[in-house]
Design a protein around this motif. Structure first.
Motif, PDB file in Angstrom:
ATOM      1  N   TRP A  17       1.111  -1.270  -0.196  1.00  0.00           N
ATOM      2  CA  TRP A  17      -0.297  -0.576   0.214  1.00  0.00           C
ATOM      3  C   TRP A  17       1.219   1.126   0.398  1.00  0.00           C
ATOM      4  N   THR A  18       2.150   1.266   0.535  1.00  0.00           N
ATOM      5  CA  THR A  18       2.820   2.381   0.056  1.00  0.00           C
ATOM      6  C   THR A  18       3.941   2.492  -0.727  1.00  0.00           C
ATOM      7  N   ARG A  19       3.735   1.481  -1.859  1.00  0.00           N
ATOM      8  CA  ARG A  19       4.842   1.602  -3.046  1.00  0.00           C
ATOM      9  C   ARG A  19       3.330   1.813  -3.649  1.00  0.00           C
ATOM     10  N   GLY A  20       2.872   2.221  -3.815  1.00  0.00           N
ATOM     11  CA  GLY A  20       2.098   2.444  -5.012  1.00  0.00           C
ATOM     12  C   GLY A  20       0.656   1.381  -5.324  1.00  0.00           C
ATOM     13  N   ARG A  21       0.388   0.518  -4.826  1.00  0.00           N
ATOM     14  CA  ARG A  21      -0.012  -0.514  -4.847  1.00  0.00           C
ATOM     15  C   ARG A  21       0.528  -1.394  -6.148  1.00  0.00           C
ATOM     16  N   PRO A  22       1.559  -1.575  -6.698  1.00  0.00           N
ATOM     17  CA  PRO A  22       2.005  -2.513  -7.571  1.00  0.00           C
ATOM     18  C   PRO A  22       1.407  -3.768  -8.163  1.00  0.00           C
ATOM     19  N   ALA A  23       0.702  -3.677  -8.898  1.00  0.00           N
ATOM     20  CA  ALA A  23       0.715  -5.157  -9.588  1.00  0.00           C
ATOM     21  C   ALA A  23       1.653  -7.001  -8.273  1.00  0.00           C
ATOM     22  N   THR A  24       2.567  -6.425  -8.765  1.00  0.00           N
ATOM     23  CA  THR A  24       3.738  -7.463  -8.809  1.00  0.00           C
ATOM     24  C   THR A  24       3.647  -7.872  -7.158  1.00  0.00           C
ATOM     25  N   LEU A  25       3.091  -7.605  -6.503  1.00  0.00           N
ATOM     26  CA  LEU A  25       3.141  -7.622  -4.730  1.00  0.00           C
ATOM     27  C   LEU A  25       1.700  -7.842  -4.574  1.00  0.00           C
ATOM     28  N   ARG A  26       0.983  -8.061  -5.795  1.00  0.00           N
ATOM     29  CA  ARG A  26       0.045  -8.286  -4.796  1.00  0.00           C
ATOM     30  C   ARG A  26      -0.205 -10.316  -5.590  1.00  0.00           C
ATOM     31  N   SER A  27      -1.363 -10.882  -4.908  1.00  0.00           N
ATOM     32  CA  SER A  27      -1.500 -12.081  -5.350  1.00  0.00           C
ATOM     33  C   SER A  27      -1.663 -12.378  -6.627  1.00  0.00           C
ATOM     34  N   GLU A  28      -2.027 -13.339  -7.102  1.00  0.00           N
ATOM     35  CA  GLU A  28      -3.114 -13.090  -8.559  1.00  0.00           C
ATOM     36  C   GLU A  28      -4.293 -13.085  -7.521  1.00  0.00           C
ATOM     37  N   ASP A  29      -4.639 -13.776  -6.925  1.00  0.00           N
ATOM     38  CA  ASP A  29      -6.001 -13.797  -6.131  1.00  0.00           C
ATOM     39  C   ASP A  29      -6.388 -12.434  -5.923  1.00  0.00           C
TER      40      ASP A  29
END
Length: 128
Positions: free
Chosen positions: A104-116
């Motif tokens: 959340w503090t890094r701008g919500r990059p998709a690479t840090l979020r799980s696929e689901d």
């Protein structure tokens, strides 16, 4: 082959013992090269990248990684984001923590979020 091994069992055992001793002597010098007292492999690409990041940006090593899982919805939901930011703030407040960052503090990059979309990391680091 079985009958040969049975007939020459003493010779086979002697050769096996001799091979073990030779391999022990040859392998003894590799112990220091194979033993790591840390998580990084010296000279590896990730080790060089870490040194570059430390030199250019003053980053430290990651000591703690937390995985946040949304019970309902995704990590992009407002209530989960608020909890993620609060967790990051609390980790940053600990003594000795030089940096705390999260999805959340890094701008919500998709690479840090799980696929689901239900999981995202946060981390804390101390200075080198």
């Amino acid at each position: 082959m079985g009958s040969f091994l049975v007939r020459h069992r003493r010779l086979v055992m002697l050769l096996a013992l001799l091979a073990t001793l030779v391999m022990g002597v040859l392998g003894a010098g590799t112990v220091n090269a194979l033993s790591l007292a840390r998580f990084e492999a010296p000279g590896s690409e990730s080790d060089r990248a870490g040194a570059e990041l430390a030199e250019r940006f003053g980053t430290g090593s990651v000591d703690l990684i937390l995985l946040v899982t949304a019970r309902d919805g995704t990590v992009d939901d407002a209530d989960v984001e608020a909890e993620g930011r609060e967790l990051t703030r609390r980790v940053a407040a600990f003594e000795g923590v030089a940096e705390a960052a999260s999805y959340w503090t890094r701008g919500r990059p998709a690479t840090l979020r799980s696929e689901d979309g239900r999981r995202a990391p946060g981390r804390g680091a101390h200075p080198r």
